[in-house]
Design a protein around this motif. Sequence first.
Motif, PDB file in Angstrom:
ATOM      1  N   MET A   1      42.111  52.672  46.587  1.00 11.47           N
ATOM      2  CA  MET A   1      42.259  52.932  45.165  1.00 11.47           C
ATOM      3  C   MET A   1      41.147  52.230  44.416  1.00 11.47           C
ATOM      4  SD  MET A   1      46.375  52.498  44.766  1.00 11.47           S
ATOM      5  CE  MET A   1      46.304  52.909  43.026  1.00 11.47           C
ATOM      6  N   ARG A   2      40.282  53.013  43.770  1.00 13.04           N
ATOM      7  CA  ARG A   2      39.131  52.458  43.062  1.00 13.04           C
ATOM      8  C   ARG A   2      39.243  52.731  41.571  1.00 13.04           C
ATOM      9  NH1 ARG A   2      34.306  55.504  46.054  1.00 13.04           N
ATOM     10  NH2 ARG A   2      35.752  57.210  45.582  1.00 13.04           N
ATOM     11  N   THR A   3      38.686  51.819  40.786  1.00 17.54           N
ATOM     12  CA  THR A   3      38.474  52.072  39.371  1.00 17.54           C
ATOM     13  C   THR A   3      36.979  52.229  39.173  1.00 17.54           C
ATOM     14  OG1 THR A   3      40.400  50.770  38.725  1.00 17.54           O
ATOM     15  CG2 THR A   3      38.747  51.203  37.031  1.00 17.54           C
ATOM     16  N   LEU A   4      36.586  53.385  38.687  1.00 18.55           N
ATOM     17  CA  LEU A   4      35.178  53.736  38.563  1.00 18.55           C
ATOM     18  C   LEU A   4      34.836  53.969  37.101  1.00 18.55           C
ATOM     19  CD1 LEU A   4      35.303  56.327  41.465  1.00 18.55           C
ATOM     20  CD2 LEU A   4      34.191  54.101  41.617  1.00 18.55           C
ATOM     21  N   VAL A   5      33.761  53.338  36.634  1.00 21.84           N
ATOM     22  CA  VAL A   5      33.323  53.523  35.256  1.00 21.84           C
ATOM     23  C   VAL A   5      32.104  54.426  35.250  1.00 21.84           C
ATOM     24  CG1 VAL A   5      31.987  51.365  35.291  1.00 21.84           C
ATOM     25  CG2 VAL A   5      32.690  52.364  33.097  1.00 21.84           C
ATOM     26  N   ASP A  29      41.701  57.565  42.922  1.00 20.94           N
ATOM     27  CA  ASP A  29      40.777  56.838  42.059  1.00 20.94           C
ATOM     28  C   ASP A  29      41.173  56.977  40.584  1.00 20.94           C
ATOM     29  OD1 ASP A  29      39.118  56.037  44.184  1.00 20.94           O
ATOM     30  OD2 ASP A  29      38.026  57.941  44.119  1.00 20.94           O
ATOM     31  N   THR A  30      40.734  56.005  39.799  1.00 24.31           N
ATOM     32  CA  THR A  30      40.805  56.095  38.342  1.00 24.31           C
ATOM     33  C   THR A  30      39.387  56.122  37.804  1.00 24.31           C
ATOM     34  OG1 THR A  30      42.938  54.961  38.120  1.00 24.31           O
ATOM     35  CG2 THR A  30      41.467  54.899  36.215  1.00 24.31           C
ATOM     36  N   LEU A  31      39.103  57.095  36.956  1.00 25.41           N
ATOM     37  CA  LEU A  31      37.786  57.233  36.342  1.00 25.41           C
ATOM     38  C   LEU A  31      37.871  56.851  34.874  1.00 25.41           C
ATOM     39  CD1 LEU A  31      36.676  60.669  37.857  1.00 25.41           C
ATOM     40  CD2 LEU A  31      35.800  58.422  38.467  1.00 25.41           C
ATOM     41  N   ILE A  32      37.030  55.907  34.466  1.00 23.07           N
ATOM     42  CA  ILE A  32      36.967  55.509  33.063  1.00 23.07           C
ATOM     43  C   ILE A  32      35.591  55.880  32.521  1.00 23.07           C
ATOM     44  CG2 ILE A  32      37.164  53.622  31.405  1.00 23.07           C
ATOM     45  CD1 ILE A  32      38.859  52.126  33.441  1.00 23.07           C
ATOM     46  N   PHE A  33      35.570  56.778  31.565  1.00 27.66           N
ATOM     47  CA  PHE A  33      34.326  57.265  30.974  1.00 27.66           C
ATOM     48  C   PHE A  33      34.091  56.524  29.658  1.00 27.66           C
ATOM     49  CE2 PHE A  33      35.986  60.515  33.698  1.00 27.66           C
ATOM     50  CZ  PHE A  33      34.894  61.183  34.233  1.00 27.66           C
TER      51      PHE A  33
END
Length: 243
Positions: A1-5, A29-33
């Motif tokens: 589980m990754r948090t990706l910006v 994954d969680t994507l934060i834009f």
Amino acid sequence: MRTLVVGDIHGGLKALIQVLNKVEVTEDDTLIFVGDYVDGWSEAAQVIAFLTALSEKINCIFIKGNHDVWCENWLETGHVDATWYMHGGKETMDSYNGFSKEEKNMHLTFFKNMPLYYIDDDNRLFIHAGFTSMHGVEKEVFKATYYFDRTLWEMALTMSKDIKEDSLLFPNRLKHYSEIFIGHTPTTNFGFSVPTKAANVWNVDTGAAFKGKLSVMDVNTKAFFQSDALPSLYPNEMGRNKV
């Protein structure tokens, strides 16, 4: 589980798809834009359509940037801000040719639902540009600061690496968060082609609107992935290099 910006996209759908493929994004994954999805390259409307579809499969958080505010206002009122038009707005309006009124309204809702910042469970702040209040982002008086400020990054860049967070010289506004992730001000303006850290601020806007690349970074490991330079993906366009 990754948090990706994810850094500023500026209508570069080809770059977005390319870098997400490199990342090999999964449903875990969680994507934060960090904002600025539109204005620059020719596929702004297509970027929004892609992101709305992506958010149905993957957990996505979409922070609002200044270019998104301009586009939202245009979609809602039809008003064409002169500054916006010169800084990528024309290309964004052109990209909406062929989109139905219903589709435009869906995109308007997408923009309206964007938060101006996000703080995760590890007290990491994600914001498009910055904030000025020494009491933290929640105490900011002028909300436009969230998507227009450049002083946060400029301040962080001027700080000596010897100044630690427990020092009296460490700025109070930085002490509220374990890390801060921003876009808005391209790192390429300062000679950096990759996501760059200054104090506890990470800037992930690597100049995709201009001659740089689109970057995605794992916020835990700090591993990052990049697209090709945007002019190579859109060889017959100028992006915002015309500005």
